[in-house]
Structures are given as structure tokens and as C-alpha cells.
Design a protein around this motif. Structure first.
Motif, PDB file in Angstrom:
ATOM      1  N   GLY A   1       1.007  -1.282  -0.116  1.00 41.89           N
ATOM      2  CA  GLY A   1      -0.017  -0.065   0.063  1.00 41.89           C
ATOM      3  C   GLY A   1       0.979   1.223  -0.185  1.00 41.89           C
ATOM      4  O   GLY A   1       2.052   1.086  -0.276  1.00 41.89           O
ATOM      5  N   TYR A   2       0.363   2.479   0.377  1.00 43.31           N
ATOM      6  CA  TYR A   2       0.838   3.739   0.167  1.00 43.31           C
ATOM      7  C   TYR A   2       0.453   4.380   1.491  1.00 43.31           C
ATOM      8  O   TYR A   2      -0.706   4.331   1.876  1.00 43.31           O
ATOM      9  CB  TYR A   2       0.606   4.455  -1.133  1.00 43.31           C
ATOM     10  N   GLY A   3       1.435   5.344   1.927  1.00 40.98           N
ATOM     11  CA  GLY A   3       0.900   6.220   3.059  1.00 40.98           C
ATOM     12  C   GLY A   3       0.187   7.428   2.290  1.00 40.98           C
ATOM     13  O   GLY A   3      -1.070   7.880   2.588  1.00 40.98           O
ATOM     14  N   ILE A   4       0.977   7.989   1.270  1.00 36.57           N
ATOM     15  CA  ILE A   4       0.258   9.197   0.420  1.00 36.57           C
ATOM     16  C   ILE A   4       0.601   8.772  -0.909  1.00 36.57           C
ATOM     17  O   ILE A   4       1.648   8.513  -1.241  1.00 36.57           O
ATOM     18  CB  ILE A   4       0.991  10.361   1.046  1.00 36.57           C
ATOM     19  N   SER A   5      -0.360   9.102  -1.817  1.00 34.54           N
ATOM     20  CA  SER A   5      -0.276   8.945  -3.101  1.00 34.54           C
ATOM     21  C   SER A   5      -0.494   9.968  -3.867  1.00 34.54           C
ATOM     22  O   SER A   5      -1.639  10.792  -3.501  1.00 34.54           O
ATOM     23  CB  SER A   5      -1.047   7.591  -3.599  1.00 34.54           C
ATOM     24  N   PHE A   6       0.131  10.522  -5.055  1.00 35.35           N
ATOM     25  CA  PHE A   6      -0.139  11.780  -5.701  1.00 35.35           C
ATOM     26  C   PHE A   6      -0.562  11.380  -7.203  1.00 35.35           C
ATOM     27  O   PHE A   6      -0.001  10.700  -7.730  1.00 35.35           O
ATOM     28  CB  PHE A   6       0.920  12.569  -5.802  1.00 35.35           C
ATOM     29  N   ARG A   7      -1.834  11.757  -7.791  1.00 33.04           N
ATOM     30  CA  ARG A   7      -2.072  11.570  -9.302  1.00 33.04           C
ATOM     31  C   ARG A   7      -2.777  12.613  -9.823  1.00 33.04           C
ATOM     32  O   ARG A   7      -3.647  13.451  -9.204  1.00 33.04           O
ATOM     33  CB  ARG A   7      -3.055  10.558  -9.252  1.00 33.04           C
ATOM     34  N   PRO A   8      -2.563  13.041 -10.934  1.00 30.79           N
ATOM     35  CA  PRO A   8      -1.436  13.035 -11.625  1.00 30.79           C
ATOM     36  C   PRO A   8      -0.208  13.823 -11.122  1.00 30.79           C
ATOM     37  O   PRO A   8      -0.331  14.255  -9.968  1.00 30.79           O
ATOM     38  CB  PRO A   8      -1.807  13.322 -13.097  1.00 30.79           C
ATOM     39  N   PHE A   9       0.942  13.567 -11.414  1.00 29.86           N
ATOM     40  CA  PHE A   9       2.032  14.226 -10.948  1.00 29.86           C
ATOM     41  C   PHE A   9       2.431  15.568 -11.508  1.00 29.86           C
ATOM     42  O   PHE A   9       3.482  16.163 -11.589  1.00 29.86           O
ATOM     43  CB  PHE A   9       3.320  13.299 -11.482  1.00 29.86           C
ATOM     44  N   ASN A  10       1.065  16.460 -11.580  1.00 28.77           N
ATOM     45  CA  ASN A  10       1.477  18.133 -12.030  1.00 28.77           C
ATOM     46  C   ASN A  10       0.772  18.966 -11.093  1.00 28.77           C
ATOM     47  O   ASN A  10      -0.144  19.494 -11.360  1.00 28.77           O
ATOM     48  CB  ASN A  10       0.989  18.185 -13.336  1.00 28.77           C
ATOM     49  N   TYR A  11       1.378  19.169  -9.870  1.00 27.71           N
ATOM     50  CA  TYR A  11       0.757  19.860  -8.701  1.00 27.71           C
ATOM     51  C   TYR A  11       1.622  21.060  -8.852  1.00 27.71           C
ATOM     52  O   TYR A  11       2.595  21.341  -9.186  1.00 27.71           O
ATOM     53  CB  TYR A  11       0.916  19.016  -7.347  1.00 27.71           C
ATOM     54  N   ASN A  12       0.549  22.408  -8.313  1.00 29.84           N
ATOM     55  CA  ASN A  12       1.266  23.510  -7.813  1.00 29.84           C
ATOM     56  C   ASN A  12       0.894  23.539  -6.466  1.00 29.84           C
ATOM     57  O   ASN A  12      -0.105  23.344  -5.505  1.00 29.84           O
ATOM     58  CB  ASN A  12       0.273  24.698  -8.347  1.00 29.84           C
ATOM     59  N   HIS A  13       2.307  23.852  -5.686  1.00 34.90           N
ATOM     60  CA  HIS A  13       2.335  23.936  -4.383  1.00 34.90           C
ATOM     61  C   HIS A  13       1.609  23.009  -3.276  1.00 34.90           C
ATOM     62  O   HIS A  13       0.271  23.286  -2.833  1.00 34.90           O
ATOM     63  CB  HIS A  13       1.779  25.565  -3.993  1.00 34.90           C
ATOM     64  N   LEU A  14       2.199  21.822  -3.267  1.00 32.80           N
ATOM     65  CA  LEU A  14       1.739  20.822  -2.594  1.00 32.80           C
ATOM     66  C   LEU A  14       2.744  20.727  -1.137  1.00 32.80           C
ATOM     67  O   LEU A  14       3.454  20.291  -1.586  1.00 32.80           O
ATOM     68  CB  LEU A  14       1.240  19.632  -3.023  1.00 32.80           C
ATOM     69  N   THR A  15       1.881  20.654  -0.035  1.00 34.02           N
ATOM     70  CA  THR A  15       3.034  20.514   1.107  1.00 34.02           C
ATOM     71  C   THR A  15       2.434  19.355   1.788  1.00 34.02           C
ATOM     72  O   THR A  15       1.234  19.290   2.221  1.00 34.02           O
ATOM     73  CB  THR A  15       2.948  21.841   2.011  1.00 34.02           C
ATOM     74  N   ILE A  16       3.304  18.571   2.265  1.00 34.99           N
ATOM     75  CA  ILE A  16       3.091  17.465   3.165  1.00 34.99           C
ATOM     76  C   ILE A  16       4.000  17.552   4.236  1.00 34.99           C
ATOM     77  O   ILE A  16       5.204  17.507   4.204  1.00 34.99           O
ATOM     78  CB  ILE A  16       3.345  16.036   2.636  1.00 34.99           C
ATOM     79  N   ARG A  17       3.245  17.753   5.720  1.00 35.98           N
ATOM     80  CA  ARG A  17       4.344  17.911   6.899  1.00 35.98           C
ATOM     81  C   ARG A  17       3.744  16.775   8.036  1.00 35.98           C
ATOM     82  O   ARG A  17       2.627  16.385   7.977  1.00 35.98           O
ATOM     83  CB  ARG A  17       4.144  19.322   7.346  1.00 35.98           C
ATOM     84  N   THR A  18       4.905  16.441   8.765  1.00 35.14           N
ATOM     85  CA  THR A  18       4.815  15.695   9.944  1.00 35.14           C
ATOM     86  C   THR A  18       3.686  14.590   9.571  1.00 35.14           C
ATOM     87  O   THR A  18       2.604  14.334  10.446  1.00 35.14           O
ATOM     88  CB  THR A  18       4.266  16.386  11.162  1.00 35.14           C
ATOM     89  N   ILE A  19       4.208  13.380   8.723  1.00 37.44           N
ATOM     90  CA  ILE A  19       3.382  12.286   8.520  1.00 37.44           C
ATOM     91  C   ILE A  19       4.040  11.219   9.055  1.00 37.44           C
ATOM     92  O   ILE A  19       5.262  10.897   8.589  1.00 37.44           O
ATOM     93  CB  ILE A  19       3.104  12.295   7.096  1.00 37.44           C
ATOM     94  N   ALA A  20       3.605  10.566   9.855  1.00 39.82           N
ATOM     95  CA  ALA A  20       4.174   9.122  10.359  1.00 39.82           C
ATOM     96  C   ALA A  20       3.492   7.909   9.686  1.00 39.82           C
ATOM     97  O   ALA A  20       2.456   7.929   9.865  1.00 39.82           O
ATOM     98  CB  ALA A  20       4.012   9.268  11.907  1.00 39.82           C
ATOM     99  N   CYS A  21       4.241   7.174   9.199  1.00 42.06           N
ATOM    100  CA  CYS A  21       3.616   5.761   8.556  1.00 42.06           C
ATOM    101  C   CYS A  21       4.259   4.714   9.395  1.00 42.06           C
ATOM    102  O   CYS A  21       5.325   4.728   9.649  1.00 42.06           O
ATOM    103  CB  CYS A  21       4.016   5.649   7.253  1.00 42.06           C
TER     104      CYS A  21
END
Length: 105
Positions: A85-105
Motif C-alpha cells: 500500500g501507500y501512505g500518501i499517493s499523488f495523481r497525476p504528477f502535475n501539482y502546484n504548491h503541495l505541502t506534506i508535513r509531519t506524517i508518520a507511517c
């Protein structure tokens, strides 16, 4: 639940800077959270989702971000109980200003 939040954001979008405070004590959340195509986000109208240590238990995926920009995901704990599995998945891969902070998996 978090999936209802995701569905409301996907259906309605945002119309200004928006911060969501998740009630960690209401969890753990047994679901995959999918944020998809949230309208209204921009450099000035950012979406912030603060997990406050909320736990997401999922067999295959924690948070799926599908065509989401100008968004911050902060302070979640993601437990995967399946074989893969995945903790966090991004689709598609053309993002503007995406921030991921303090994630524990």
C-alpha cells in the motif's frame, strides 16, 4: 469521517483560505481518504488540513491526492495493515504548491 470531508471538498470546493482541524480523538479513522479536484484553491486561497495527530488505519492506502493543488496535509499518522500500500499517493504528477508535513507511517 474524513471521507465525508473529502467528498464535501471535492463537490463544493473552497471560496477562500480554508483550514480544517481534524478531531484526532474521534479516530482512529478506518478508511482511505481521497481528495480529488478541489476547486477554488490558489496561491491566495490555500487549503490546509491539520490532522492534529489523527490516525488513519487502512489496508491499502492512507491519503490519495488526485489533481489537488495549493493544499497542505499536516500531522497525520497512517497505519497500513495490508500486504502492500501507500501512505500518501499523488495523481497525476502535475501539482502546484503541495505541502506534506509531519506524517508518520
Amino acid at each position: 469521517n474524513l471521507q465525508e470531508l473529502a467528498a464535501a471538498l471535492s463537490a463544493n470546493g473552497i471560496c477562500g483560505p480554508t483550514t480544517v482541524q481534524v478531531n484526532a480523538a474521534a479516530g482512529p479513522y478506518a478508511e482511505t481518504v481521497m481528495l480529488s479536484g478541489i476547486t477554488g484553491t490558489s496561491a491566495t486561497n490555500q487549503l490546509i488540513i491539520r490532522g492534529n495527530g489523527a490516525v488513519i488505519n487502512s489496508t491499502a492506502g492512507g491519503i490519495l491526492l488526485n489533481n489537488v493543488s495549493y493544499t497542505t496535509i499536516d500531522s497525520f499518522v497512517i497505519n497500513l495493515t495490508g500486504i502492500y500500500g501507500y501512505g500518501i499517493s499523488f495523481r497525476p504528477f502535475n501539482y502546484n504548491h503541495l505541502t506534506i508535513r509531519t506524517i508518520a507511517c
